[in-house]
Design a protein around this motif. Sequence first.
Motif, PDB file in Angstrom:
ATOM      1  N   THR A   5      -6.649  -6.049  -1.230  1.00 36.21           N
ATOM      2  CA  THR A   5      -6.422  -7.062  -0.191  1.00 36.21           C
ATOM      3  C   THR A   5      -5.639  -6.474   0.990  1.00 36.21           C
ATOM      4  N   TYR A  40       0.900  -7.195  -2.430  1.00 35.72           N
ATOM      5  CA  TYR A  40      -0.438  -6.664  -2.655  1.00 35.72           C
ATOM      6  C   TYR A  40      -0.660  -6.368  -4.142  1.00 35.72           C
ATOM      7  N   TYR A  88      -3.732 -12.455  -2.755  1.00 38.89           N
ATOM      8  CA  TYR A  88      -2.691 -11.483  -3.101  1.00 38.89           C
ATOM      9  C   TYR A  88      -2.242 -11.771  -4.534  1.00 38.89           C
ATOM     10  N   ILE A 127       4.453 -10.112   1.691  1.00 35.76           N
ATOM     11  CA  ILE A 127       3.086 -10.062   1.178  1.00 35.76           C
ATOM     12  C   ILE A 127       3.065  -9.142  -0.038  1.00 35.76           C
TER      13      ILE A 127
END
Length: 393
Positions: free
Chosen positions: A368, A315, A233, A313
């Motif tokens: 990803t 990206y 990431y 997360i």
Amino acid sequence: MRPLKNIYEYITPTELENIKEFSKGKSSPFWIIDLKKVGENYDELQKNLPVAKIYYAVKANPSDEVLRVLAQRGSYFDVASVYEVDQLLALGISPERMSYGNTIKKDKEIKYAYEKGIRLFATDSVSDVESLAKEAPNSKIIFRLLLGGSSSADWPLSKKFGAHQGMVYELVIKAKELGLIPHGLCFHVGSQQRDVGQWDTALGQCSHIFNDLKKVGIELKMIDIGGGLPAKYVNPAQDLEEYTEVIKKYLKEEFSDIPEIIIEPGRSIVGDCGIMVAEVVNVAKKSTHSATSWVFLDVGKFRGLIETIDESIKYPIFLERYLEKKADEYVECILAGPSCDSMDIMYENDKCKLPADISKGDRVYILTTGAYTYSYTSVCFNGFPPPSIYYIN
Ligand SMILES: *Cc1c(COP(=O)(O)O)cnc(C)c1O
């Protein structure tokens, strides 16, 4: 604000050419899943960690296409529900290749999995051990250890699963009394774990429990070292090889006789095999002189990007017009989804740096996005259907 990234940190020029060519004329949003890469990631892990049997965590990307690639390579599978059991059986994958890793299950689900032939179950509570003894007699049991909360995982899996060391010891004794086969220990250091030292702590605890149990005549045979290996990431993590080398070293240090090892990767196998192609629906400012633009995409928290909860997360995001070249100017953008829900904002604190001339209709590549995306997509919140998926080889 997040650093500007070069797309070639993530994919090769040839891969990028293929993706661009493939995307032409297709209606957004959609995913492209690279099945060849899925196979390569599996092979790389097996090569770097030959001591471990790989149980792919189905939940990371449960598509038949991905499962077939892995099954052909001889992978085993970690399943979370009877529905995943059925899916794997329908693909011709035998129950001996499955481990029921979810510690939360109904009695009738245990019974069903047992009837279908599964003989390996994870547990972390007294009542689940009792249910297993009743519904899955003589099965091999792995006991899940609760690890101290670690802030170095981007997507922690602590608290909810596992039992403390002393409790695990008691569960093993109880399982044995009830006629089950205590087989091993398992843990999960947290998904997208950026500190490889976490495996040392966990393996140290396992070693203690192994020794304590030996004293009362119970010999455990296996350790399931869980998932947690990273995908690529925005925030860097070390290469796979660094992880596997260190894990091998810890195993040698903690055990004079290394037990059977299984690993349950999800994210690291499929994460970087997926690219999401989305579109800018609108670009807007909340006041004339505001420095920040709001960029609304046709995907969001309910359309594949739920792991942006708490901006966990991150990206990598690129505009199609600026894949190979840099823009003259960049602006800070808040990135949000298309639904009428105000929590449908992906990045507000950690703003994205996007080309200043970003506008309606621009295509965006979100990298990803092969793990924990499409299976998390809402059925049709606000009427938006899940994005399409294309598989390439
Ligand atoms: C989700 C999960 C995994 C996969 O974890 P990753 O971090 O995606 O590799 C492995 N094992 C269990 C028990 C899980 O719940």
